[in-house]
Each structure stands twice: as C-alpha cells, then as structure tokens.
Design an enzyme around this catalytic site. Structure first.
Site, PDB file in Angstrom:
ATOM      1  N   ASN A 158       0.807  -1.236   0.000  1.00 43.59           N
ATOM      2  CA  ASN A 158       0.000   0.000   0.000  1.00 43.59           C
ATOM      3  C   ASN A 158       0.830   1.271   0.000  1.00 43.59           C
ATOM      4  O   ASN A 158       0.377   2.324  -0.446  1.00 43.59           O
ATOM      5  CB  ASN A 158      -1.009  -0.020   1.137  1.00 43.59           C
ATOM      6  CG  ASN A 158      -0.349  -0.141   2.507  1.00 43.59           C
ATOM      7  OD1 ASN A 158       0.791  -0.544   2.621  1.00 43.59           O
ATOM      8  ND2 ASN A 158      -1.090   0.226   3.538  1.00 43.59           N
ATOM      9  N   PRO A 182      10.112  -6.635  -0.998  1.00 44.47           N
ATOM     10  CA  PRO A 182       8.870  -5.871  -1.171  1.00 44.47           C
ATOM     11  C   PRO A 182       7.729  -6.785  -1.608  1.00 44.47           C
ATOM     12  O   PRO A 182       7.968  -7.909  -2.061  1.00 44.47           O
ATOM     13  CB  PRO A 182       9.225  -4.864  -2.266  1.00 44.47           C
ATOM     14  CG  PRO A 182      10.277  -5.564  -3.079  1.00 44.47           C
ATOM     15  CD  PRO A 182      11.053  -6.404  -2.114  1.00 44.47           C
ATOM     16  N   ALA A 183       6.510  -6.282  -1.510  1.00 44.97           N
ATOM     17  CA  ALA A 183       5.348  -7.064  -1.927  1.00 44.97           C
ATOM     18  C   ALA A 183       5.434  -7.376  -3.412  1.00 44.97           C
ATOM     19  O   ALA A 183       5.843  -6.539  -4.221  1.00 44.97           O
ATOM     20  CB  ALA A 183       4.067  -6.291  -1.615  1.00 44.97           C
ATOM     21  N   GLU A 256       4.762  -3.370  12.282  1.00 45.12           N
ATOM     22  CA  GLU A 256       3.701  -2.375  12.055  1.00 45.12           C
ATOM     23  C   GLU A 256       2.543  -3.137  11.436  1.00 45.12           C
ATOM     24  O   GLU A 256       2.606  -3.484  10.255  1.00 45.12           O
ATOM     25  CB  GLU A 256       4.202  -1.288  11.111  1.00 45.12           C
ATOM     26  CG  GLU A 256       5.377  -0.493  11.635  1.00 45.12           C
ATOM     27  CD  GLU A 256       5.015   0.364  12.841  1.00 45.12           C
ATOM     28  OE1 GLU A 256       5.916   0.818  13.544  1.00 45.12           O
ATOM     29  OE2 GLU A 256       3.801   0.563  13.077  1.00 45.12           O
ATOM     30  N   CYS A 290      -3.253   1.536   7.000  1.00 43.09           N
ATOM     31  CA  CYS A 290      -3.487   0.926   8.305  1.00 43.09           C
ATOM     32  C   CYS A 290      -3.952   1.948   9.336  1.00 43.09           C
ATOM     33  O   CYS A 290      -4.408   1.584  10.415  1.00 43.09           O
ATOM     34  CB  CYS A 290      -2.210   0.287   8.801  1.00 43.09           C
ATOM     35  SG  CYS A 290      -0.911   1.505   8.880  1.00 43.09           S
TER      36      CYS A 290
HETATM   37  N1  LIG Z   1       0.690  -1.042  10.405  1.00 42.98           N
HETATM   38  C1  LIG Z   1       0.991  -0.681   9.180  1.00 42.98           C
HETATM   39  O1  LIG Z   1       1.756   0.277   8.942  1.00 42.98           O
HETATM   40  C2  LIG Z   1       0.408  -1.437   8.032  1.00 42.98           C
HETATM   41  C3  LIG Z   1      -0.433  -2.515   8.197  1.00 42.98           C
HETATM   42  N2  LIG Z   1      -0.960  -3.169   7.097  1.00 42.98           N
HETATM   43  C4  LIG Z   1      -1.946  -4.225   7.288  1.00 42.98           C
HETATM   44  O2  LIG Z   1      -1.743  -5.329   6.318  1.00 42.98           O
HETATM   45  C5  LIG Z   1      -2.988  -5.699   5.740  1.00 42.98           C
HETATM   46  C6  LIG Z   1      -3.034  -5.406   4.269  1.00 42.98           C
HETATM   47  O3  LIG Z   1      -1.774  -5.357   3.728  1.00 42.98           O
HETATM   48  P1  LIG Z   1      -1.156  -6.656   3.040  1.00 42.98           P
HETATM   49  O4  LIG Z   1       0.048  -6.237   2.289  1.00 42.98           O
HETATM   50  O5  LIG Z   1      -2.187  -7.449   2.319  1.00 42.98           O
HETATM   51  O6  LIG Z   1      -0.684  -7.531   4.268  1.00 42.98           O
HETATM   52  P2  LIG Z   1       0.061  -8.930   4.230  1.00 42.98           P
HETATM   53  O7  LIG Z   1       0.423  -9.135   5.623  1.00 42.98           O
HETATM   54  O8  LIG Z   1      -0.666  -9.987   3.490  1.00 42.98           O
HETATM   55  O9  LIG Z   1       1.415  -8.687   3.350  1.00 42.98           O
HETATM   56  C7  LIG Z   1       2.408  -7.838   3.839  1.00 42.98           C
HETATM   57  C8  LIG Z   1       3.746  -8.335   3.283  1.00 42.98           C
HETATM   58  O10 LIG Z   1       4.029  -9.613   3.853  1.00 42.98           O
HETATM   59  C9  LIG Z   1       4.283 -10.570   2.827  1.00 42.98           C
HETATM   60  N3  LIG Z   1       3.860 -11.880   3.298  1.00 42.98           N
HETATM   61  C10 LIG Z   1       2.651 -12.458   3.206  1.00 42.98           C
HETATM   62  N4  LIG Z   1       2.665 -13.681   3.766  1.00 42.98           N
HETATM   63  C11 LIG Z   1       3.951 -13.896   4.202  1.00 42.98           C
HETATM   64  C12 LIG Z   1       4.642 -14.976   4.852  1.00 42.98           C
HETATM   65  N5  LIG Z   1       4.026 -16.115   5.161  1.00 42.98           N
HETATM   66  N6  LIG Z   1       5.963 -14.830   5.143  1.00 42.98           N
HETATM   67  C13 LIG Z   1       6.612 -13.685   4.818  1.00 42.98           C
HETATM   68  N7  LIG Z   1       6.022 -12.625   4.188  1.00 42.98           N
HETATM   69  C14 LIG Z   1       4.706 -12.739   3.896  1.00 42.98           C
HETATM   70  C15 LIG Z   1       3.484 -10.052   1.650  1.00 42.98           C
HETATM   71  O11 LIG Z   1       3.991 -10.600   0.461  1.00 42.98           O
HETATM   72  P3  LIG Z   1       3.050 -10.667  -0.853  1.00 42.98           P
HETATM   73  O12 LIG Z   1       2.079  -9.541  -0.779  1.00 42.98           O
HETATM   74  O13 LIG Z   1       3.981 -10.534  -2.000  1.00 42.98           O
HETATM   75  O14 LIG Z   1       2.385 -11.981  -0.760  1.00 42.98           O
HETATM   76  C16 LIG Z   1       3.746  -8.564   1.772  1.00 42.98           C
HETATM   77  O15 LIG Z   1       5.009  -8.246   1.233  1.00 42.98           O
HETATM   78  C17 LIG Z   1      -4.014  -4.922   6.508  1.00 42.98           C
HETATM   79  O16 LIG Z   1      -4.385  -5.634   7.654  1.00 42.98           O
HETATM   80  C18 LIG Z   1      -3.287  -3.663   6.951  1.00 42.98           C
HETATM   81  O17 LIG Z   1      -3.805  -3.012   8.066  1.00 42.98           O
HETATM   82  C19 LIG Z   1      -0.621  -2.851   5.831  1.00 42.98           C
HETATM   83  C20 LIG Z   1       0.237  -1.795   5.633  1.00 42.98           C
HETATM   84  C21 LIG Z   1       0.762  -0.994   6.692  1.00 42.98           C
HETATM   85  O1  LIG Z   2       1.173   1.337   5.770  1.00 38.42           O
HETATM   86  C1  LIG Z   2       0.463   2.272   6.033  1.00 38.42           C
HETATM   87  O2  LIG Z   2      -0.753   2.259   6.026  1.00 38.42           O
HETATM   88  C2  LIG Z   2       1.212   3.501   6.363  1.00 38.42           C
HETATM   89  O3  LIG Z   2       1.988   3.249   7.499  1.00 38.42           O
HETATM   90  C3  LIG Z   2       0.275   4.623   6.609  1.00 38.42           C
HETATM   91  S1  LIG Z   2       1.084   6.140   6.632  1.00 38.42           S
HETATM   92  O4  LIG Z   2       2.428   5.990   7.242  1.00 38.42           O
HETATM   93  O5  LIG Z   2       1.204   6.599   5.244  1.00 38.42           O
HETATM   94  O6  LIG Z   2       0.201   6.960   7.441  1.00 38.42           O
END
Ligand SMILES: NC(=O)C1=CN([C@@H]2O[C@H](COP(=O)(O)OP(=O)(O)OC[C@H]3O[C@@H](n4cnc5c(N)ncnc54)[C@H](OP(=O)(O)O)[C@@H]3O)[C@@H](O)[C@H]2O)C=CC1
Ligand SMILES: O=C(O)[C@H](O)CS(=O)(=O)O
Length: 481
Positions: A158, A182-183, A256, A290
């Site tokens: 994101n 990275p994702a 995070e 998030c």
């Molecule tokens: N607190 C924060 O700052 C943030 C929190 N989030 C939370 O994450 C969710 C959505 O984001 P999303 O990216 O889908 O979250 P995910 O947890 O699915 O993915 C995050 C990263 O982890 C990787 N990943 C997934 N499964 C594994 C595993 N088993 N081992 C190692 N790495 C793995 C993903 O790879 P790939 O995608 O390539 O499979 C991606 O690079 C929401 O709940 C959101 O709130 C998201 C962003 C920021």
């Molecule tokens: O991953 C996210 O959602 C970011 O941490 C939010 S922010 O840093 O851009 O507020």
C-alpha cells in the site's frame, strides 16, 4: 515505460551485492497495473536457495559500512534523499502504475518516503552513548550504542516507497545493512529506490532488494542466525507468523501491523473540520492504509448534520485511473480487496444499517466510495479492518460510552477525535488505547513523530528520534583502572 524521463529507473531485476540480477531459473513475476490489468514490468522469481548468498553479501558489506564515520554514512543517505526528490516525477509514475494511487498522492508518498532518509541522515550523526559514575574508585563505566548488524524487511503493497525507506533509512543510518523483500504486487518502486541508492554511493551489499515467494524468502530470512533483526509492515496475521518464525533465533523485531482506527466526533466539534479530517483519514489511498478511520463515531446531536456534510463530499469524489488529472480515488489493489468491502457492506445491511452513498463496483478494480449509517458494534465492520473506501457511521451519547467502544478491539494503532473542549481533549487522548492519537486532525503521519501501535497492532516505533533505536544495540563497558 515510455512516459518515464529516465527509463533506467524501471528495474526488472533484483539488487544483489550491487548488481542487477535475474533468478537462476529465469522465472519472473508480472507486475500489473490495477487500473487496467496491463503488465507494467516483470521481476525475478528468486528461489529460496538464492537467498543465503544475499545474506552472506549483506554481512560482508555491513562490517565495512559500520566502520565508516557516521558523517560519511550521513552524506550518502543525504545524496539518496536528493536523488529521490530530483526523480519524484518518475518515482511517482512508477508507483501509480503498479499500485494505482492517484499521481498526486504517489508523488506525495515519494516526498514522505524521502523525508525518512533526510531525517535519519541527520540522526546518524547523533548516536550518543553514556558515561556512568562507577560504584568503585577503580572502575570506569561507559555505554556505547552499536548497529545490530544484518537486518531484513518485508513490506506491503500500500505504500511501496515509504514502507521501504521508513525501515532502510534508520537501519543504514545506524550502520546496519538491510535485505528488503517488497510485496510482489508493487516491487518496482522499491527497485527504483535501489537504483538511486546505488547512484548515491551506498556501497554494494548494504541495501539489497529481492523478489519472489514471500513465504519461502521470508522463511530463509527468519531462520538465518546472521539476520539479527526483522522489520515487518503488514497484516497482524502475518506478523504473528513472522514472530513465531523469528523466535528460534531470538531476532529483534519491529512490527507495524493491522489497525481499526476509531474516528470520534463530539457535539462540540467544528463539524466542517471533522468532515475534512474524516475525508483525509478515510479515503486516502482508497482507504487502503493501516491508519485509516475504520469506525466513525458521531455524537447523536450532530449525527445527521455530520452525515449530510460527509455525504456531499464523498459524492463529489472522482474515481478513476490514477494517471488521469483530477482522480481522487484510484483502483483497489486486487479483487479480494473489493470482496472484503462488499462483505462488510452486506453484513451491515443484513444487521440493519443503511447504505446512503456509493457502494457499487464500477468495473475492474474500481469501487464507489461508500457511507453506511445506523452502524452498530454487532457488525463486522466494527471488529475487522475494512482496508477500503467505506465509512461506517456509529451514533453515540456519552464520552464514556464512545471511549469504551473505541477501545473494544484487539488493535491499537491510530485513533482520532474532534472536540474543542480542552479538558475533554486531555481526558480522551489519555484514555484511548492506541499508539497514535490525532486530535482535531485526520492526518498524523510524518518522519519526526514515533509511528507505531500497541496491543496487536505491533511492536516498536518507526520515524522520529525513537526509530533509530530499533537498529541499535546497547553495550556496557566496565573498565578496571
Ligand atoms: N501497520 C501498518 O503500517 C500497516 C499494516 N498493514 C496491514 O496489512 C494488511 C493489508 O496489507 P497486506 O500487504 O495485504 O498484508 P500482508 O500481511 O498480506 O502482506 C504484507 C507483506 O508480507 C508478505 N507476506 C505475506 N505472507 C507472508 C509470509 N508467510 N511470510 C513472509 N512474508 C509474507 C506479503 O507478500 P506478498 O504480498 O507478496 O504476498 C507482503 O510483502 C491490513 O491488515 C493492513 O492493516 C498494511 C500496511 C501498513
Ligand atoms: O502502511 C500504512 O498504512 C502507512 O503506514 C500509513 S502512513 O504511514 O502513510 O500513514
């Protein structure tokens, strides 16, 4: 990608020990534009067996990097910052094409991402220690802070640039090296940052970027005893898994994770300001952050007025391709993201809520920003993170009631509230069980403040003077004299 001023910023390879490398198998992963499904680029699908060499290179590079004077590390980080700003147009376009957010938002993220590098370039020169009065005349006590060593980061789709630099900047500033995974959905932004890091003179192996299976690469990184720290941003579910995987090697962790942010509007609030704040917090990145407002609580006396004002603003949002001028809301990242928003709407309607704005699929990954009224704590949207452009409005009567509802979640990342009463501001900001609280604002993210959550929203803080601590070890030295 013909529109780039500098096409060499589109890197379709992994950055390993200073070189741009393909997978031994030649396998690649397509990166697609969520606006139209077109292929933006292809990146290597590295096998797990290729990661140990990356870790070994990181260990060699880290020792030389840590031996540099802090001022020299700082200068290279500052150059990296300068190059990001100079290339903001290309970096923004790459991000919009792979992640979908409107170009203006993407460029804003580049500036936000760069600000962490600027900040930690300065912090690098201020990693101080202590001298402590010894309990014995023939002793001298000093405390120094040293880099943890080889670190790794796994980042989400994101914020494809900011989530890289919010980890790599403090790590490199502290004298650590970092391997970034990275994702799969948005690797091109990270790889472009890697190219600029090379140009900035950051030595080979200090920053490496690998693409391929998250679970397989993640397992190698978490199993390695050479990797002393893992920083992860993503879902709480994956965060739990990574914590378990890091336990056997007692790795330091920064997490995070997920959020479920309450956004509270008291009846003494400036309603127009509260609506502006809700718009900014809820619909930024199409609600895929998030720290987005996930539950909007409005005191009963102003509920209808707030709902009407919010609806007028949401109805005016332009949904479309992020490269089109005037677009406010881009496509969502993938089909399951739309499914989750629809599931939350369907569940709320079945339990008595009303859909007063939007809520329709607009073709492809586009979704019409939505508002629900009459929402109650019994509905999914009260407990789960929607991660999409849906604003659920709850009514409340008293301060005690709304604080209890706001805290009734396993998450504790961000919370927001609007009031012009000073005593209430003090009471509510202290009572909310969250790592970050916005008072009369919906935007709280910057490089100078500690970003992070409590409860199951994570561990540690990123940014601010606290962020570099995550990449340092304290050593106590006792000398007999
Ligand atoms: N607190 C924060 O700052 C943030 C929190 N989030 C939370 O994450 C969710 C959505 O984001 P999303 O990216 O889908 O979250 P995910 O947890 O699915 O993915 C995050 C990263 O982890 C990787 N990943 C997934 N499964 C594994 C595993 N088993 N081992 C190692 N790495 C793995 C993903 O790879 P790939 O995608 O390539 O499979 C991606 O690079 C929401 O709940 C959101 O709130 C998201 C962003 C920021
Ligand atoms: O991953 C996210 O959602 C970011 O941490 C939010 S922010 O840093 O851009 O507020």
């Amino acid at each position: 990608m013909s529109k780039l001023k500098d096409p060499t910023l589109l890197k379709e390879a992994c950055l390993i020990d200073g070189a741009w490398v393909q997978a031994a198998s030649g396998e690649t992963i397509a990166v697609t534009n969520p606006a139209d499904g077109s292929v933006v680029g292809r990146v290597p699908h590295l096998a797990a067996e290729e990661i140990p060499a990356v870790i070994a290179a990181s260990a060699v590079a880290q020792r030389a990097w840590a031996a540099l004077p802090a001022k020299e590390r700082a200068a290279k980080l500052r150059r990296w910052f300068d190059l990001m700003i100079e290339n903001v147009d290309d970096l923004g376009l790459i991000m919009t094409l792979e992640q979908g957010k409107p170009l203006a938002e993407a460029k804003g993220e580049i500036a936000y991402a760069a600000s962490f590098i600027e900040w930690f370039a300065e912090e690098a020169k201020r990693i101080y220690g202590d001298t402590i009065p010894a309990p014995k005349a023939d002793q001298r006590i000093t405390v120094i802070r040293q880099p943890i060593g080889v670190t790794a980061a796994i980042t989400p789709w994101n914020f494809p640039a900011a989530m890289i630099t919010r980890k790599a900047a403090p790590a490199l500033a502290a004298g650590c090296s970092m391997i970034v995974r990275p994702a799969d959905l948005t690797p091109l932004s990270a790889l472009a940052l890697g190219e600029l890091a090379n140009r900035a003179g950051i030595p080979a192996g200090v920053l490496q970027i690998v693409t391929g299976s998250a679970s397989k690469i993640g397992k190698v990184l978490t199993d390695s005893d050479v990797v002393r720290k893992l920083s992860f941003t993503g879902s709480t579910e994956v965060g739990r898994l990574l914590m378990a995987q890091c336990a056997p090697t007692i790795k330091k962790m920064s997490l995070e994770l997920g959020g479920n942010a309450p956004f509270i509007v008291f009846d003494d609030a400036d309603l127009d300001a509260a609506v502006e704040g809700a718009m900014a917090s809820k619909y930024r990145n199409a609600g895929q952050t998030c720290v987005c407002a996930n539950r909007i609580y409005v005191q009963r006396g102003v509920y209808d007025a707030f709902a009407a004002k919010l609806q007028a603003k949401v109805a005016a949002l332009k949904v479309g391709d992020g490269t089109e001028p005037g677009t406010d809301i881009g496509p969502m990242i993938e089909p399951k993201a739309l499914d989750k928003v629809e599931d939350h709407i369907r569940d709320a309607l079945e339990k008595g809520a009303a859909l007063v704005q939007g809520g329709k699929r607009l073709g492809g990954l586009f979704f019409e920003p939505a508002i629900l009224t009459g929402v109650t704590p019994a509905m999914k949207v009260a407990k789960e993170e929607t991660f999409g452009p849906l604003a659920p409005l709850f009514a409340f009567d008293t301060e005690e009631e709304v604080v209890a509802m706001a805290n009734d979640t396993i998450f504790g990342l961000a919370a927001y509230f609007y009031t012009r009463d000073h005593a209430r501001m003090v009471r509510v900001s202290e009572a909310l069980e969250y790592g970050m609280v916005g008072h009369n604002t919906g935007l709280i993210s910057n490089e100078v403040a500690p970003f992070g959550g409590v409860k199951q929203s994570g561990l540690g803080r990123e940014g601010s003077k606290y962020g570099i601590e995550e990449y340092l070890e304290i050593k106590y030295i006792c000398s007999a004299v």
